[in-house]
Design an enzyme around this catalytic site. Structure first.
Site, PDB file in Angstrom:
ATOM      1  N   CYS A 100     -31.473  40.019 -17.563  1.00 30.92           N
ATOM      2  CA  CYS A 100     -30.440  40.078 -18.608  1.00 30.92           C
ATOM      3  C   CYS A 100     -29.844  38.711 -18.939  1.00 30.92           C
ATOM      4  O   CYS A 100     -30.060  38.194 -20.035  1.00 30.92           O
ATOM      5  CB  CYS A 100     -29.339  41.046 -18.203  1.00 30.92           C
TER       6      CYS A 100
ATOM      7  N   LYS B 244     -32.245  35.685 -20.409  1.00 30.34           N
ATOM      8  CA  LYS B 244     -32.863  35.944 -21.715  1.00 30.34           C
ATOM      9  C   LYS B 244     -31.814  36.267 -22.777  1.00 30.34           C
ATOM     10  O   LYS B 244     -32.010  35.968 -23.961  1.00 30.34           O
ATOM     11  CB  LYS B 244     -33.924  37.039 -21.603  1.00 30.34           C
TER      12      LYS B 244
ATOM     13  N   ALA C 213     -20.770  29.178  -5.984  1.00 31.33           N
ATOM     14  CA  ALA C 213     -21.828  28.193  -6.222  1.00 31.33           C
ATOM     15  C   ALA C 213     -23.056  28.531  -5.393  1.00 31.33           C
ATOM     16  O   ALA C 213     -22.952  29.079  -4.295  1.00 31.33           O
ATOM     17  CB  ALA C 213     -21.327  26.796  -5.864  1.00 31.33           C
TER      18      ALA C 213
ATOM     19  N   GLU D 168     -24.697  48.506 -23.466  1.00 35.36           N
ATOM     20  CA  GLU D 168     -24.571  48.829 -22.046  1.00 35.36           C
ATOM     21  C   GLU D 168     -24.051  47.614 -21.289  1.00 35.36           C
ATOM     22  O   GLU D 168     -24.287  46.478 -21.683  1.00 35.36           O
ATOM     23  CB  GLU D 168     -25.924  49.287 -21.492  1.00 35.36           C
TER      24      GLU D 168
ATOM     25  N   ARG E 288     -37.532  39.497 -11.824  1.00 38.25           N
ATOM     26  CA  ARG E 288     -37.627  38.796 -13.113  1.00 38.25           C
ATOM     27  C   ARG E 288     -36.714  37.569 -13.113  1.00 38.25           C
ATOM     28  O   ARG E 288     -35.537  37.673 -12.827  1.00 38.25           O
ATOM     29  CB  ARG E 288     -37.239  39.735 -14.257  1.00 38.25           C
TER      30      ARG E 288
END
Length: 441
Positions: free
Chosen positions: A267, A270, A259, A148, A338
């Site tokens: 995503c 990790k 920047a 995906e 996250r």
């Protein structure tokens, strides 16, 4: 076609709804009863523009249903596995617990001729192992890997109108079993293919590498311009003008040369870490050793924002200062906190003793779960009231559109730090603000 989607988190819920939109009969399965109840009621358990409307439409059509009963997948012919692969605790490697469990559950229920399709982002080599395990249980079933490429905030569009479709199949191009699997997947994605979406058929390993390679390239581009921001800060340059100048080169392009606080979410961080871990297992760690510095540059931006806050406060100590934080999600149009740079900065300032008053249009609930010690409010105006310094950390449009003159009437001191380089420094300075941003004079 009759399709099952196993795992109804962010990826799975969107995929299930979009497959139903394309005319397929879809059942989504997940072990989380609360999540299934929400989806069955047409409610998205997370914020994603366009998804609630799509759930309502496809439920009404009768083509979409959700359940916790794994046996519901038995009637389907194509089974998408969309479970998460989080980072292992204490390691860079991906945790495949959910993937392995899901595939075992699916293998126990599929039949000869079924196609099982992995969509989760996994370390290279996983698909080959799972294919062998699947055929050992059901010799006539086949596996495909179909990575995906969703962007949070644009997931519905990216699923219905993808910029490319990748199939990783047994034996790669030309293999008879693989070609049969391709035919099945072509039927699943017939609408997108008819619209001209490029289709790439390859082997398992290449399909697994596509997602992590793409994310590693994007992370590299973001960290590159943030490294240039570090140089601009000591040399007196302006990183936004630098990005504009080099972005006109067609070989480079301007996209992802913004920047600021850097990347986060569930995503990119990790995935590049899992890529490094898998490369090391394969004895090819030197090939991606540069990703360690990419990760380090990205994390340094967060600490630099904390340091810049202290710098802007001047003689006023961070401890006890009232800091307004605008934005908590890792990006706009998402409630995902996250590995959020914004939430990380807010938490760091709180740990230094600052009174952090934070807001976000969608992410306050998730942020409060992760960092309960902050003060959370509904609006930017509430956060800014009496603030000694204002930090814009997630570039929601309503924060970009703030009136500097009106906001100036609410704060204790007119100091603003633009963590995403999206505000007009001339307008803010004209309204009496001290304006600072990463990589700008």
């Amino acid at each position: 076609m009759k399709i099952s989607v196993v795992g109804c988190g962010y990826l799975g819920a969107v995929h299930a709804a979009c497959m139903a939109k394309l005319g397929h009969e879809v059942v989504g399965v997940d072990v989380d009863q609360e999540k299934i109840d929400a989806l069955a009621a047409g409610k998205a358990p997370f914020f994603e523009p366009g998804l609630p409307e799509l759930l309502t439409e496809t439920h009404a059509s009768g083509r979409l249903r959700f359940t916790t009963d794994m046996d519901a997948i038995r009637d389907a012919d194509v089974h998408f596995v969309c479970v998460g692969t989080p980072q292992q605790a204490g390691s860079f490697a991906a945790d495949l617990t959910y993937v392995d469990t899901a595939f075992r559950e699916v293998a126990a229920r599929v039949k000869t001729g079924d196609v099982v399709v992995g969509k989760s982002t996994v370390p290279v080599g996983t698909a080959g192992r799972l294919a062998a395990e699947l055929t050992a249980v059901v010799p006539g079933a086949t596996l495909a890997w179909n990575p995906e490429f969703l962007r949070e905030g644009f997931a519905v569009k990216d699923t219905l109108h993808p910029d490319r479709i990748v199939y990783g199949v047994t034996g790669g191009v030309g293999d008879a079993t693989g070609e049969q699997t391709v035919t099945t997947l072509d039927a699943v994605y017939a609408g997108a293919l008819a619209g001209g979406t490029p289709r790439i058929v390859t082997d398992f390993a290449t399909a697994e590498l596509v997602k992590v390679a793409a994310n590693s390239f994007l992370a590299t581009k973001i960290s590159f311009i943030n490294a240039m921001a570090e140089l601009c800060e000591v040399a007196g340059g302006d990183v936004t003008q630098l990005a504009d100048a080099i972005g006109h080169d067609n070989r480079i392009g301007r996209r992802f040369l913004n920047a600021g606080l850097g990347f986060g979410g569930g995503c990119l961080p990790k995935d590049i870490r899992a890529f490094m871990a898998r490369a090391e297992e394969l004895g090819a760690d030197q090939a991606v050793s540069f990703l360690h510095e990419i990760d380090a540059i990205n994390l340094r931006r967060r600490q630099r924002m904390v340091d810049l806050t202290a710098e802007v406060l001047g003689d006023q100590p961070v401890a006890g200062a009232r800091v307004a934080v605008l934005g908590l999600a890792f990006k706009p149009n998402s409630d995902d906190t996250r590995d959020s740079p914004a939430l990380d900065v807010a938490a760091s300032l709180h740990a230094l003793g600052a009174r952090v008053v934070a807001t976000d249009p969608e992410a306050v609930v998730n942020a409060r779960r992760r960092v309960p010690g902050l003060e959370y409010v509904r609006t930017a105006e509430e956060a800014a009231a009496g603030a000694d310094v204002v930090l814009l950390l997630t570039e929601w449009q309503q924060y970009r559109d703030l009136d500097p003159t009106a906001l100036a009437e609410l704060v204790a001191h007119r100091r603003i730090l633009d963590g995403r380089n999206v505000l007009d420094p001339i307008a803010w300075r004209a309204a009496g603000w001290t304006y600072r941003a990463l990589g700008r004079p």
